[in-house]
Design a protein around this motif. Structure first.
Motif, PDB file in Angstrom:
ATOM      1  N   LEU A   1      34.506  34.309  41.176  1.00 15.26           N
ATOM      2  CA  LEU A   1      34.479  34.055  42.619  1.00 15.26           C
ATOM      3  C   LEU A   1      34.980  32.640  42.944  1.00 15.26           C
ATOM      4  O   LEU A   1      35.764  32.455  43.881  1.00 15.26           O
ATOM      5  CB  LEU A   1      33.054  34.239  43.152  1.00 15.26           C
ATOM      6  N   ARG A   2      34.545  31.667  42.152  1.00 14.73           N
ATOM      7  CA  ARG A   2      34.978  30.286  42.419  1.00 14.73           C
ATOM      8  C   ARG A   2      36.463  30.100  42.158  1.00 14.73           C
ATOM      9  O   ARG A   2      37.141  29.374  42.896  1.00 14.73           O
ATOM     10  CB  ARG A   2      34.154  29.323  41.552  1.00 14.73           C
ATOM     11  N   SER A   3      36.970  30.753  41.118  1.00 17.53           N
ATOM     12  CA  SER A   3      38.400  30.669  40.830  1.00 17.53           C
ATOM     13  C   SER A   3      39.214  31.291  41.958  1.00 17.53           C
ATOM     14  O   SER A   3      40.230  30.736  42.389  1.00 17.53           O
ATOM     15  CB  SER A   3      38.685  31.373  39.495  1.00 17.53           C
ATOM     16  N   ALA A   4      38.759  32.453  42.449  1.00 23.04           N
ATOM     17  CA  ALA A   4      39.470  33.101  43.555  1.00 23.04           C
ATOM     18  C   ALA A   4      39.411  32.243  44.811  1.00 23.04           C
ATOM     19  O   ALA A   4      40.404  32.110  45.542  1.00 23.04           O
ATOM     20  CB  ALA A   4      38.859  34.480  43.825  1.00 23.04           C
ATOM     21  N   LEU A   5      38.240  31.614  45.062  1.00 22.31           N
ATOM     22  CA  LEU A   5      38.121  30.742  46.230  1.00 22.31           C
ATOM     23  C   LEU A   5      39.036  29.530  46.099  1.00 22.31           C
ATOM     24  O   LEU A   5      39.690  29.130  47.075  1.00 22.31           O
ATOM     25  CB  LEU A   5      36.659  30.292  46.398  1.00 22.31           C
ATOM     26  N   ASP A   6      39.132  28.963  44.919  1.00 20.39           N
ATOM     27  CA  ASP A   6      40.024  27.823  44.696  1.00 20.39           C
ATOM     28  C   ASP A   6      41.471  28.201  45.004  1.00 20.39           C
ATOM     29  O   ASP A   6      42.220  27.422  45.621  1.00 20.39           O
ATOM     30  CB  ASP A   6      39.919  27.323  43.249  1.00 20.39           C
ATOM     31  N   ARG A   7      41.885  29.401  44.554  1.00 21.56           N
ATOM     32  CA  ARG A   7      43.263  29.845  44.830  1.00 21.56           C
ATOM     33  C   ARG A   7      43.501  30.016  46.331  1.00 21.56           C
ATOM     34  O   ARG A   7      44.559  29.647  46.850  1.00 21.56           O
ATOM     35  CB  ARG A   7      43.548  31.153  44.083  1.00 21.56           C
ATOM     36  N   ILE A   8      42.508  30.554  47.019  1.00 19.78           N
ATOM     37  CA  ILE A   8      42.639  30.739  48.470  1.00 19.78           C
ATOM     38  C   ILE A   8      42.707  29.377  49.165  1.00 19.78           C
ATOM     39  O   ILE A   8      43.536  29.166  50.064  1.00 19.78           O
ATOM     40  CB  ILE A   8      41.462  31.583  49.010  1.00 19.78           C
ATOM     41  N   GLU A   9      41.826  28.459  48.750  1.00 19.77           N
ATOM     42  CA  GLU A   9      41.836  27.115  49.347  1.00 19.77           C
ATOM     43  C   GLU A   9      43.186  26.436  49.133  1.00 19.77           C
ATOM     44  O   GLU A   9      43.736  25.814  50.050  1.00 19.77           O
ATOM     45  CB  GLU A   9      40.712  26.254  48.720  1.00 19.77           C
ATOM     46  N   LEU A  10      43.728  26.553  47.929  1.00 20.17           N
ATOM     47  CA  LEU A  10      45.031  25.956  47.621  1.00 20.17           C
ATOM     48  C   LEU A  10      46.124  26.575  48.483  1.00 20.17           C
ATOM     49  O   LEU A  10      46.976  25.872  49.040  1.00 20.17           O
ATOM     50  CB  LEU A  10      45.345  26.134  46.135  1.00 20.17           C
ATOM     51  N   SER A  11      46.070  27.903  48.613  1.00 17.13           N
ATOM     52  CA  SER A  11      47.071  28.600  49.427  1.00 17.13           C
ATOM     53  C   SER A  11      46.979  28.166  50.894  1.00 17.13           C
ATOM     54  O   SER A  11      47.998  27.947  51.547  1.00 17.13           O
ATOM     55  CB  SER A  11      46.849  30.114  49.303  1.00 17.13           C
ATOM     56  N   LEU A  12      45.746  28.044  51.393  1.00 16.91           N
ATOM     57  CA  LEU A  12      45.572  27.615  52.785  1.00 16.91           C
ATOM     58  C   LEU A  12      46.049  26.175  52.994  1.00 16.91           C
ATOM     59  O   LEU A  12      46.672  25.857  54.013  1.00 16.91           O
ATOM     60  CB  LEU A  12      44.099  27.739  53.196  1.00 16.91           C
ATOM     61  N   GLU A  13      45.776  25.303  52.015  1.00 18.46           N
ATOM     62  CA  GLU A  13      46.244  23.920  52.119  1.00 18.46           C
ATOM     63  C   GLU A  13      47.769  23.857  52.134  1.00 18.46           C
ATOM     64  O   GLU A  13      48.365  23.107  52.921  1.00 18.46           O
ATOM     65  CB  GLU A  13      45.708  23.089  50.951  1.00 18.46           C
ATOM     66  N   GLU A  14      48.418  24.654  51.265  1.00 19.28           N
ATOM     67  CA  GLU A  14      49.886  24.680  51.229  1.00 19.28           C
ATOM     68  C   GLU A  14      50.440  25.184  52.553  1.00 19.28           C
ATOM     69  O   GLU A  14      51.426  24.645  53.078  1.00 19.28           O
ATOM     70  CB  GLU A  14      50.356  25.555  50.076  1.00 19.28           C
ATOM     71  N   ARG A  15      49.811  26.226  53.098  1.00 18.68           N
ATOM     72  CA  ARG A  15      50.271  26.782  54.363  1.00 18.68           C
ATOM     73  C   ARG A  15      50.120  25.752  55.486  1.00 18.68           C
ATOM     74  O   ARG A  15      50.996  25.613  56.348  1.00 18.68           O
ATOM     75  CB  ARG A  15      49.477  28.046  54.695  1.00 18.68           C
ATOM     76  N   GLU A  16      49.001  25.032  55.479  1.00 13.31           N
ATOM     77  CA  GLU A  16      48.778  24.003  56.505  1.00 13.31           C
ATOM     78  C   GLU A  16      49.796  22.869  56.376  1.00 13.31           C
ATOM     79  O   GLU A  16      50.291  22.345  57.390  1.00 13.31           O
ATOM     80  CB  GLU A  16      47.346  23.452  56.392  1.00 13.31           C
TER      81      GLU A  16
END
Length: 201
Positions: A169-184
């Motif tokens: 779960l934490r690994s998946a959340l990290d990937r989502i956070e990274l993706s959201l940061e890149e998109r921002e």
């Protein structure tokens, strides 16, 4: 990889599941601490009741031998009522785990003196005491075995959450956070680019 939505909805989804997994882990760890205390107590009780059973058996053997020596082999059939003892297993619950707590037994009526030899009555009482001790030991050993199994199962559940569920779960959340940061960052760069064009004469 943990299944679930992506983007901002995915971030919330994973955070909620991480919180739930951490809460479950905390409950399981508290349960394990209580079970370990119960486990230690039951193993001590099983050892003590085993010693008592052994002592009572030796005493019954001694008194039966005395009765045999004083009255001969004919006294043993006279001591029997021909009825069987009835056992009842009483249960208790520890942290939702059902286990034997006590074994009660009902022996045939022993009113009146034992026929055949005055030495037979103490032997009969000693045999009853040995049976009581055997029941106490059996209940303690069975309860310890049930709690041992639950301790093992609880440890496995804790390991599954600590080593598999939470890391995924934490690994998946990290990937989502990274993706959201890149998109921002990309959105910010586009906005700056557009703002720069609008500022041109």
């Amino acid at each position: 990889m943990s299944a679930g939505p992506q983007g901002r909805a995915g971030r919330l989804w994973h955070r909620q599941r991480i919180d739930a997994a951490e809460a479950a882990l905390d409950l399981l760890q508290r349960k394990l601490a209580i079970l370990r205390g119960e486990q230690d107590g039951l193993h001590r009780l099983a050892a003590a009741t085993g010693d008592e059973w052994d002592r009572r058996c030796r005493e019954a053997d001694r008194l039966l031998l005395r009765a045999l020596l004083l009255g001969g082999r004919r006294v043993l059939p006279l001591a029997s009522t021909g009825r069987h003892a009835e056992l009842t297993v009483e249960h208790a619950t520890t942290m939702g785990v059902d286990h034997p707590a006590h074994i009660a037994f009902d022996l045939p009526d022993e009113s009146g003196p034992a026929p055949g030899s005055p030495a037979l009555e103490p032997a009969r009482r000693a045999c009853r005491a040995a049976l009581e001790a055997a029941c106490a030991h059996a209940a303690a050993k069975a309860a310890a075995a049930v709690i041992d199994a639950e301790v093992s199962a609880t440890r496995q559940r804790i390991r599954a959450i600590e080593r598999r569920r939470l890391p995924r779960l934490r690994s998946a959340l990290d990937r989502i956070e990274l993706s959201l940061e890149e998109r921002e960052r990309e959105d910010g760069a586009r906005l700056r680019l557009l703002a720069g064009r609008d500022d041109r004469p």
